[in-house]
Design a protein around this motif. Sequence first.
Motif, PDB file in Angstrom:
ATOM      1  N   ASP A 137       0.843  -1.139  -0.025  1.00 32.72           N
ATOM      2  CA  ASP A 137       0.149   0.013   0.065  1.00 32.72           C
ATOM      3  C   ASP A 137       0.802   1.132  -0.058  1.00 32.72           C
ATOM      4  O   ASP A 137       0.580   2.137  -0.659  1.00 32.72           O
ATOM      5  N   LEU A 138       1.828   1.214   0.769  1.00 29.14           N
ATOM      6  CA  LEU A 138       2.921   2.388   0.883  1.00 29.14           C
ATOM      7  C   LEU A 138       3.415   2.687  -0.533  1.00 29.14           C
ATOM      8  O   LEU A 138       3.599   3.853  -1.123  1.00 29.14           O
ATOM      9  N   THR A 149       2.482   1.650  -3.389  1.00 34.36           N
ATOM     10  CA  THR A 149       1.333   2.207  -4.515  1.00 34.36           C
ATOM     11  C   THR A 149       1.024   3.758  -4.017  1.00 34.36           C
ATOM     12  O   THR A 149       1.168   4.599  -5.238  1.00 34.36           O
ATOM     13  N   GLU A 150       0.850   4.170  -2.831  1.00 36.41           N
ATOM     14  CA  GLU A 150       0.710   5.419  -2.607  1.00 36.41           C
ATOM     15  C   GLU A 150       1.891   6.364  -3.069  1.00 36.41           C
ATOM     16  O   GLU A 150       1.357   7.676  -3.455  1.00 36.41           O
ATOM     17  N   ARG A 151       3.008   6.164  -2.789  1.00 36.85           N
ATOM     18  CA  ARG A 151       3.971   6.770  -3.183  1.00 36.85           C
ATOM     19  C   ARG A 151       4.381   6.978  -4.906  1.00 36.85           C
ATOM     20  O   ARG A 151       4.327   8.037  -5.093  1.00 36.85           O
ATOM     21  N   GLN A 152       4.027   5.925  -5.328  1.00 37.24           N
ATOM     22  CA  GLN A 152       3.827   5.987  -6.926  1.00 37.24           C
ATOM     23  C   GLN A 152       2.954   6.722  -7.499  1.00 37.24           C
ATOM     24  O   GLN A 152       3.366   7.714  -8.475  1.00 37.24           O
ATOM     25  N   ARG A 153       2.071   6.979  -6.762  1.00 38.06           N
ATOM     26  CA  ARG A 153       0.634   7.793  -7.117  1.00 38.06           C
ATOM     27  C   ARG A 153       1.065   9.352  -7.051  1.00 38.06           C
ATOM     28  O   ARG A 153       0.562  10.061  -7.779  1.00 38.06           O
ATOM     29  N   SER A 154       1.750   9.469  -5.912  1.00 32.60           N
ATOM     30  CA  SER A 154       2.211  10.933  -5.622  1.00 32.60           C
ATOM     31  C   SER A 154       3.205  11.465  -6.439  1.00 32.60           C
ATOM     32  O   SER A 154       3.598  12.798  -6.335  1.00 32.60           O
ATOM     33  N   ARG A 155       3.842  10.880  -7.281  1.00 35.90           N
ATOM     34  CA  ARG A 155       4.923  11.190  -7.922  1.00 35.90           C
ATOM     35  C   ARG A 155       4.301  11.870  -9.364  1.00 35.90           C
ATOM     36  O   ARG A 155       3.689  11.854  -9.958  1.00 35.90           O
TER      37      ARG A 155
END
Length: 89
Positions: free
Chosen positions: A80-81, A83-89
């Motif tokens: 989950d972490l 995925t979240e970081r990839q989305r925020s890029r």
Amino acid sequence: MTASDTVAGVRSLRLDPELDELIRRAAAQEGESVSEFLRRAAAERARRTLAEPRPGLADVIGAVRSDGGRARRTGEAFGDLVTERQRSR
């Protein structure tokens, strides 16, 4: 069979004269070549070192007992972490 067929690696080390003489005398007393004496000594030390708990962890090894609990979800939480970081890029 040649020496290169039986030797996995060659190491070189520097010894001060006193240690060199000590090793030579001990090998002779054991009836071994210096090389065999050093190989046997290194193998014994390596096995002993790897069998002992690491000093920094010795006081905590075995101190915690758990049935898993939150630890069971760490893989999912890590995913989950990421995925979240990839989305925020």
